[in-house]
Design an enzyme around this catalytic site. Structure first.
Site, PDB file in Angstrom:
ATOM      1  CD  GLU A   1      -1.044  53.709  38.997  1.00 11.82           C
ATOM      2  OE1 GLU A   1      -2.980  54.017  38.424  1.00 11.82           O
ATOM      3  OE2 GLU A   1      -0.785  53.419  38.039  1.00 11.82           O
TER       4      GLU A   1
ATOM      5  CE  LYS B   1      -2.552  57.400  37.039  1.00 11.08           C
ATOM      6  NZ  LYS B   1      -2.535  56.951  35.274  1.00 11.08           N
TER       7      LYS B   1
END
Length: 295
Positions: free
Chosen positions: A176, A213
């Site tokens: 992420e 993400k």
């Protein structure tokens, strides 16, 4: 790795619920839920209250595998139980929802336009515990605030370096590198980020599996081609501070990109609501995020 869970994450219809606010953000999450700081004393009481909140969300009829593929927990939640089962087991056995674990220890100070992750001491031990608790994958967050090529390279290299450690432990890392939605050069940051991700994907062993993400991109479908990479099981999006309706609208324009919302998922839920009110609101929220995720 649980092959049934892998299949569900790879090809299921729905989104990932992020229930992973930890240490520093927990009082804020509780406050939004209507639990003020005078309602608990010390960390242990705080974590009991936040587990009550998460348990209420997870046990709600609205929180079902019809719309939700996975849920991201944080360490304290992983070690607690719901109806006598560890949270990850409850999610999978009772709900059919795949459990993930947030593993990062927060962000380092801003340097070169980015915030890399702080070191994660005892990571191997944590990953071993995650396996014991039947966790499928992990999540770790860095932040990009400026289109600084060197800074963005450092963020992505660190994410993939730790990601390889997670893969070696038999878990699937959610990588992420968040681009701040308020960044003045967000689009350029995303271009640099994507190029660095592609570089790192090429260096992975052929059988390595990851998830990404990412912030909802400025240019619609910008990450669409990454979804075809054999290493990538799924690309999910964070709400990043957008209000839920705005986040859903932006997400729906990105085909194949699914939500992994945290604040936008819990928006409007309070401890003071009756179960009927709570479940009704959560049901509407889940449905709206689901619809934005299946475009």
């Amino acid at each position: 790795m649980n092959q049934e869970q892998l299949k569900r994450i790879r090809s299921g219809k729905g989104f990932i619920a992020a229930l992973d606010q930890s240490g520093g953000s927990t009082p804020k999450a509780l406050l939004q839920y209507g639990v003020t700081e005078d309602k608990y004393s010390g960390d242990e009481e705080m974590y009991v209250r936040v587990h009550e909140m998460r348990t209420r969300i997870i046990q709600s009829p609205a929180f079902s595998s019809e719309s939700i593929l996975g849920a991201i927990l944080f360490e304290n939640t992983m070690d607690r139980k719901i109806d006598g089962l560890y949270t990850a087991d409850y999610l999978w056995e009772k709900k059919g929802i795949v459990p993930f674990l947030k593993i990062d220890q927060g962000l380092a100070a801003l340097d070169g336009g980015v915030q890399v992750m702080k070191p994660i001491p005892g990571l191997d031990e944590l990953l071993a515990r995650a396996n014991k608790r039947h966790i499928f994958g992990t999540k770790m967050r860095s932040v990009i605030k400026e289109a600084n090529p060197e800074g963005i390279r450092k963020v992505v290299e660190q994410q993939f370096e730790v990601g390889k450690q997670i893969i070696a432990a038999g878990l699937v890392p959610i990588i992420e590198p968040e681009v701040d939605i308020n960044s003045t050069d967000k689009e350029e940051s995303e271009r640099l980020l994507k190029a660095e991700i592609v570089k790192q994907l090429e260096l992975l062993p052929s059988d390595a599996l990851i998830m990404l993400k990412l912030s909802i991109p400025t240019v619609d479908d910008f990450y669409r081609d990454l979804m075809d990479d054999p290493h990538i099981i799924r690309v999910v999006a964070l709400s990043g501070g957008y209000e839920r309706e705005d986040a859903n609208t932006r997400l729906a324009r990105n085909h194949g990109l699914i939500a992994s919302f945290s604040r936008a998922l819990a928006e409007g839920l309070t401890a003071q609501q009756s179960d009927e009110e709570f479940n009704q609101l959560l049901s509407g929220t889940v449905q709206s995020i689901y619809e934005a995720s299946i475009t």
